[in-house]
Design an enzyme around this catalytic site. Structure first.
Site, mmCIF file in Angstrom:
data_model
loop_
_atom_site.group_PDB
_atom_site.id
_atom_site.type_symbol
_atom_site.label_atom_id
_atom_site.label_comp_id
_atom_site.label_asym_id
_atom_site.label_seq_id
_atom_site.Cartn_x
_atom_site.Cartn_y
_atom_site.Cartn_z
ATOM 1 N N GLY A 165 -7.975 51.026 35.904
ATOM 2 C CA GLY A 165 -7.555 52.270 35.271
ATOM 3 C C GLY A 165 -7.099 52.033 33.844
ATOM 4 N N LYS A 181 -14.316 48.273 44.283
ATOM 5 C CA LYS A 181 -14.791 47.518 43.118
ATOM 6 C C LYS A 181 -14.661 46.018 43.332
ATOM 7 C CE LYS A 181 -14.159 51.152 39.692
ATOM 8 N NZ LYS A 181 -13.649 51.531 38.352
ATOM 9 N N ILE A 192 5.485 50.468 38.548
ATOM 10 C CA ILE A 192 5.790 51.147 37.293
ATOM 11 C C ILE A 192 5.694 52.666 37.441
ATOM 12 C CG2 ILE A 192 5.199 51.281 34.847
ATOM 13 C CD1 ILE A 192 6.134 48.507 35.797
ATOM 14 N N THR A 193 4.909 53.126 38.371
ATOM 15 C CA THR A 193 4.558 54.542 38.512
ATOM 16 C C THR A 193 5.773 55.460 38.595
ATOM 17 O OG1 THR A 193 2.579 53.848 39.723
ATOM 18 C CG2 THR A 193 3.190 56.175 39.855
ATOM 19 N N HIS A 223 16.021 61.137 34.615
ATOM 20 C CA HIS A 223 15.588 60.523 35.863
ATOM 21 C C HIS A 223 15.929 61.402 37.065
ATOM 22 C CE1 HIS A 223 15.973 56.385 33.742
ATOM 23 N NE2 HIS A 223 14.768 56.887 33.593
#
Length: 341
Positions: free
Chosen positions: A62, A87, A140-141, A293
């Site tokens: 990505g 992939k 990280i998302t 947040h």
């Protein structure tokens, strides 16, 4: 001050670890080709990661996965593979791509993963890393549904092999050795200060200041600002207390939850001869309103900045009222204790 910041960042960019981003002195291909998969997993790191940490990227093909994997390779992180379903058998950035985390781990002896997967699929990516029994997962998302993270948290609590850092965090870096995440590597300098923070951008501020006063960083951990995360202040403090490279600690918290109070209780109960400086964001935040947040909210009269500051000061922590004072406060404590060399 802004001119000083610009000059320092410029000098760090040209003298920092890894290859120069502009000159591309060493190509990604040569960096990747210099890596050997080895036959055994790396030994445990003092504070979660070090130069031996072998990292795979979930979501490598990505846009975000590609960009930040390239940055990590240039910094010197041992990126050994990527994972993208359907992939497998291909290559990306000179790294082998596998269909599953289990396949990537078996082939490369990876012990850590970084996740750049869209929010609807991120929890499944974390669970796949858990099933493969990686030592470390860094997610990280941002924006993972809370009910998904409740399931992840339950799975984390049912095992003891894998540690999760994040989600919604900048990641973790051991300057000069290993960068897992989205932080700009060049502002970091190998040194003495362990930094743990709920805020990504305030982490960078603390990094800049500790670099500017000549102290540098041992390890920097962004634990994320979501209500359900994998690693908290206490987990990091316990590591910093016994890490010989860490001589001082910076803690950056914010309103909401009780993580800072728990950290204060640990410091007060166990004690430490290492100076601790803290900053709590949200001193003027109105109750009941989320501030950035998902976890940064004062509710039921709990989680206020005032309560957190009082708890930390009662534990002997130097709490500063502005993030601009973090570096100077730490330097003063080092001077007072004769820790400067």
């Amino acid at each position: 001050m802004s001119r000083q910041v610009t000059r320092l960042l410029g000098s760090l960019r040209h003298s920092g670890g890894g290859c120069s981003g502009s000159s591309k002195v060493c190509s990604l291909t040569s960096l990747v080709q210099s890596r050997s998969f080895g036959t055994t997993p790396p030994p445990p790191a003092a504070v979660f990661v070090d130069k031996n940490t072998r990292v795979i990227c979930q979501g490598i093909t990505g846009k975000n996965g590609t960009f930040h994997t390239e940055q990590a390779i240039e910094y010197g992180t041992k990126m050994v593979a990527g994972v993208t379903p359907k992939k497998g058998g291909t290559e990306h950035l000179g790294l082998p791509v596998f269909n599953t985390v289990a396949e990537a781990k078996a082939e490369t002896k990876a012990n850590a993963s970084v996740i750049y997967v869209p929010a609807p699929f991120a929890a499944a990516a974390i669970m796949e890393g858990l099933a493969a029994e990686l030592d470390l997962i860094v997610c990280i998302t941002e924006g993972i549904p809370q009910h998904d993270m409740v399931r992840v948290k339950a799975a984390l609590n049912s095992q003891s092999k894998t540690r999760l850092i994040g989600p919604n965090c900048p990641g973790i870096i051991k300057p000069g050795e290993c960068k897992i995440g989205i932080m700009p590597g060049y502002i970091h300098k190998p040194g003495k200060i362990g930094i743990v923070s709920r805020s990504g951008t305030l982490t960078y501020e603390a990094v800049f200041q500790t670099t500017a006063v000549g102290l540098g960083q041992s390890t920097c951990v962004g634990i994320g600002g979501d209500p359900f995360n994998g690693t908290n202040f206490v987990d990091c403090l316990e590591k910093f207390f016994v890490d010989p490279q860490t001589e001082g600690i910076v803690l950056i918290g914010e309103i909401g939850g009780t993580a800072e109070e728990d950290a204060a209780a640990l410091i007060k109960e166990n004690g430490t001869d290492k100076p601790v400086v803290a900053f709590i964001a949200g001193l003027t935040a109105p109750p009941g309103r989320r501030m950035g947040h998902a976890g940064a909210i004062v509710s039921g009269g709990k989680g206020t900045a005032q309560d957190k500051i009082k708890s930390l000061r009662d534990a002997g922590v130097k709490v500063v009222e502005s993030p601009a004072k973090i570096g100077a406060a730490m330097f003063e404590l080092f001077q007072e204790r004769g820790l400067l060399k």
